[in-house]
Design a protein around this motif. Sequence first.
Motif, PDB file in Angstrom:
ATOM      1  N   ALA A  23      64.893-121.070  -2.538  1.00  0.00           N
ATOM      2  CA  ALA A  23      66.072-121.468  -3.825  1.00  0.00           C
ATOM      3  C   ALA A  23      67.259-120.176  -3.972  1.00  0.00           C
ATOM      4  CB  ALA A  23      64.158-121.341  -4.893  1.00  0.00           C
ATOM      5  N   ILE A  24      66.857-119.266  -3.372  1.00  0.00           N
ATOM      6  CA  ILE A  24      67.533-118.203  -3.307  1.00  0.00           C
ATOM      7  C   ILE A  24      68.985-118.937  -2.915  1.00  0.00           C
ATOM      8  CG2 ILE A  24      68.502-115.577  -2.996  1.00  0.00           C
ATOM      9  CD1 ILE A  24      65.668-115.224  -3.863  1.00  0.00           C
ATOM     10  N   ARG A  25      68.538-119.148  -1.611  1.00  0.00           N
ATOM     11  CA  ARG A  25      69.492-119.605  -0.465  1.00  0.00           C
ATOM     12  C   ARG A  25      70.255-120.912  -0.879  1.00  0.00           C
ATOM     13  NH1 ARG A  25      66.846-119.028   3.965  1.00  0.00           N
ATOM     14  NH2 ARG A  25      67.240-116.928   4.419  1.00  0.00           N
ATOM     15  N   MET A  62      63.044-114.175  -9.684  1.00  0.00           N
ATOM     16  CA  MET A  62      64.667-115.260  -8.475  1.00  0.00           C
ATOM     17  C   MET A  62      65.624-115.176  -9.054  1.00  0.00           C
ATOM     18  SD  MET A  62      63.979-118.834  -6.759  1.00  0.00           S
ATOM     19  CE  MET A  62      63.935-119.716  -8.087  1.00  0.00           C
ATOM     20  N   GLY A  63      65.767-115.471 -10.599  1.00  0.00           N
ATOM     21  CA  GLY A  63      67.247-115.916 -10.598  1.00  0.00           C
ATOM     22  C   GLY A  63      67.803-115.297 -11.606  1.00  0.00           C
ATOM     23  N   GLN A  64      66.955-113.858 -11.359  1.00  0.00           N
ATOM     24  CA  GLN A  64      67.810-112.604 -11.482  1.00  0.00           C
ATOM     25  C   GLN A  64      68.837-112.107 -10.037  1.00  0.00           C
ATOM     26  OE1 GLN A  64      65.517-109.115 -12.629  1.00  0.00           O
ATOM     27  NE2 GLN A  64      66.492-107.425 -12.008  1.00  0.00           N
ATOM     28  N   ARG A  65      67.738-112.615  -9.047  1.00  0.00           N
ATOM     29  CA  ARG A  65      68.474-111.668  -7.643  1.00  0.00           C
ATOM     30  C   ARG A  65      69.523-112.684  -7.937  1.00  0.00           C
ATOM     31  NH1 ARG A  65      70.037-109.381  -3.867  1.00  0.00           N
ATOM     32  NH2 ARG A  65      69.762-109.761  -1.812  1.00  0.00           N
ATOM     33  N   VAL A  66      69.346-114.106  -8.242  1.00  0.00           N
ATOM     34  CA  VAL A  66      70.766-114.868  -7.936  1.00  0.00           C
ATOM     35  C   VAL A  66      71.766-114.156  -8.422  1.00  0.00           C
ATOM     36  CG1 VAL A  66      71.137-117.518  -8.549  1.00  0.00           C
ATOM     37  CG2 VAL A  66      69.342-117.257  -7.198  1.00  0.00           C
ATOM     38  N   LEU A  80      63.716-103.343   3.417  1.00  0.00           N
ATOM     39  CA  LEU A  80      63.225-103.968   1.988  1.00  0.00           C
ATOM     40  C   LEU A  80      63.508-105.637   2.105  1.00  0.00           C
ATOM     41  CD1 LEU A  80      61.935-104.726  -0.452  1.00  0.00           C
ATOM     42  CD2 LEU A  80      64.378-104.992  -1.875  1.00  0.00           C
ATOM     43  N   LEU A  81      64.976-105.866   3.042  1.00  0.00           N
ATOM     44  CA  LEU A  81      65.190-106.668   3.335  1.00  0.00           C
ATOM     45  C   LEU A  81      64.180-107.536   4.748  1.00  0.00           C
ATOM     46  CD1 LEU A  81      68.456-107.522   2.998  1.00  0.00           C
ATOM     47  CD2 LEU A  81      67.151-108.442   1.738  1.00  0.00           C
ATOM     48  N   GLY A  82      63.673-106.573   5.788  1.00  0.00           N
ATOM     49  CA  GLY A  82      63.243-106.710   6.552  1.00  0.00           C
ATOM     50  C   GLY A  82      62.198-107.121   6.393  1.00  0.00           C
ATOM     51  N   ALA A  83      60.946-107.188   5.480  1.00  0.00           N
ATOM     52  CA  ALA A  83      60.018-106.630   5.005  1.00  0.00           C
ATOM     53  C   ALA A  83      59.631-108.306   4.172  1.00  0.00           C
ATOM     54  CB  ALA A  83      59.723-105.856   4.107  1.00  0.00           C
ATOM     55  N   TRP A  84      60.531-108.569   3.576  1.00  0.00           N
ATOM     56  CA  TRP A  84      61.071-109.881   2.873  1.00  0.00           C
ATOM     57  C   TRP A  84      60.635-110.819   3.830  1.00  0.00           C
ATOM     58  CZ3 TRP A  84      59.753-111.713  -1.435  1.00  0.00           C
ATOM     59  CH2 TRP A  84      60.298-112.602  -1.583  1.00  0.00           C
ATOM     60  N   VAL A 141      57.203-115.209   6.188  1.00  0.00           N
ATOM     61  CA  VAL A 141      56.316-115.706   7.629  1.00  0.00           C
ATOM     62  C   VAL A 141      54.717-116.327   7.375  1.00  0.00           C
ATOM     63  CG1 VAL A 141      55.642-115.665   9.792  1.00  0.00           C
ATOM     64  CG2 VAL A 141      57.611-114.837   9.598  1.00  0.00           C
ATOM     65  N   ASP A 142      54.210-114.932   6.565  1.00  0.00           N
ATOM     66  CA  ASP A 142      52.814-115.883   5.977  1.00  0.00           C
ATOM     67  C   ASP A 142      52.572-115.855   4.832  1.00  0.00           C
ATOM     68  OD1 ASP A 142      51.622-114.663   8.636  1.00  0.00           O
ATOM     69  OD2 ASP A 142      52.332-112.714   8.210  1.00  0.00           O
ATOM     70  N   HIS A 143      53.772-116.228   3.970  1.00  0.00           N
ATOM     71  CA  HIS A 143      53.569-116.433   2.507  1.00  0.00           C
ATOM     72  C   HIS A 143      54.224-117.875   2.045  1.00  0.00           C
ATOM     73  CE1 HIS A 143      50.822-113.337   1.993  1.00  0.00           C
ATOM     74  NE2 HIS A 143      51.492-112.801   2.465  1.00  0.00           N
ATOM     75  N   PRO A 144      53.713-119.387   1.920  1.00  0.00           N
ATOM     76  CA  PRO A 144      54.884-120.121   2.293  1.00  0.00           C
ATOM     77  C   PRO A 144      55.443-120.039   0.122  1.00  0.00           C
ATOM     78  CG  PRO A 144      52.499-120.886   2.734  1.00  0.00           C
ATOM     79  CD  PRO A 144      53.064-119.608   2.261  1.00  0.00           C
ATOM     80  N   GLU A 145      54.931-119.936  -0.828  1.00  0.00           N
ATOM     81  CA  GLU A 145      55.548-119.056  -2.104  1.00  0.00           C
ATOM     82  C   GLU A 145      56.915-118.162  -1.549  1.00  0.00           C
ATOM     83  OE1 GLU A 145      52.267-116.497  -1.520  1.00  0.00           O
ATOM     84  OE2 GLU A 145      52.328-117.959  -0.864  1.00  0.00           O
ATOM     85  N   LEU A 146      56.387-117.170  -0.928  1.00  0.00           N
ATOM     86  CA  LEU A 146      57.507-116.401  -1.011  1.00  0.00           C
ATOM     87  C   LEU A 146      59.160-117.072  -0.603  1.00  0.00           C
ATOM     88  CD1 LEU A 146      56.357-112.931  -0.243  1.00  0.00           C
ATOM     89  CD2 LEU A 146      57.253-113.620  -2.420  1.00  0.00           C
ATOM     90  N   ARG A 147      58.866-118.019   1.318  1.00  0.00           N
ATOM     91  CA  ARG A 147      59.478-118.831   1.660  1.00  0.00           C
ATOM     92  C   ARG A 147      60.088-119.653   0.802  1.00  0.00           C
ATOM     93  NH1 ARG A 147      56.664-119.013   5.368  1.00  0.00           N
ATOM     94  NH2 ARG A 147      55.284-121.327   5.326  1.00  0.00           N
ATOM     95  N   GLY A 148      59.422-120.711  -0.467  1.00  0.00           N
ATOM     96  CA  GLY A 148      60.052-121.463  -0.986  1.00  0.00           C
ATOM     97  C   GLY A 148      61.010-120.345  -2.070  1.00  0.00           C
TER      98      GLY A 148
END
Length: 150
Positions: free
Chosen positions: A63-65, A1-5, A43-47, A52-59
Amino acid sequence: MGQRVEEIAELLVSPSDLLSDPVGSLVRSMRTAVERRRAAAGLLGAWSEACVDHPELRGQEEAIRAALLERLRGILEALAPLPGVRPDLDPSSLAVAIGGLLEGLHEPPWSLLDDETAARTCAGLVSHAVFLDDALSGSGAAGDAVGRNR
């Protein structure tokens, strides 16, 4: 996540670049954002679907946003007291607007524009939201670029 930020943060323009060449630096930054967002559209669409289905990914997405918005707000706060910046600039609200603009660059209706037109249009919108028109007209070729985007 830090790398993406950090990757996203690299797209952001510095306050000193904004002051020396407001529109030119925004056009370069927006051009990079358009190219990267469009190259990663699948990739952005798949993410987004996975979030939607994975709360940990949504979190992680939230955080990135939040980190991106914080960086944008920081840049805008650094600019706020400077001459040529709109006196009514609200760094927090404008950071949200710019963040939303960046997030949608790979989707319609933005995807209907070619990369260069999308970059210049975004840069013009942000320029006019941050700087007084008189400040932009004094920036030479950059001011001319804003004039073409009106």
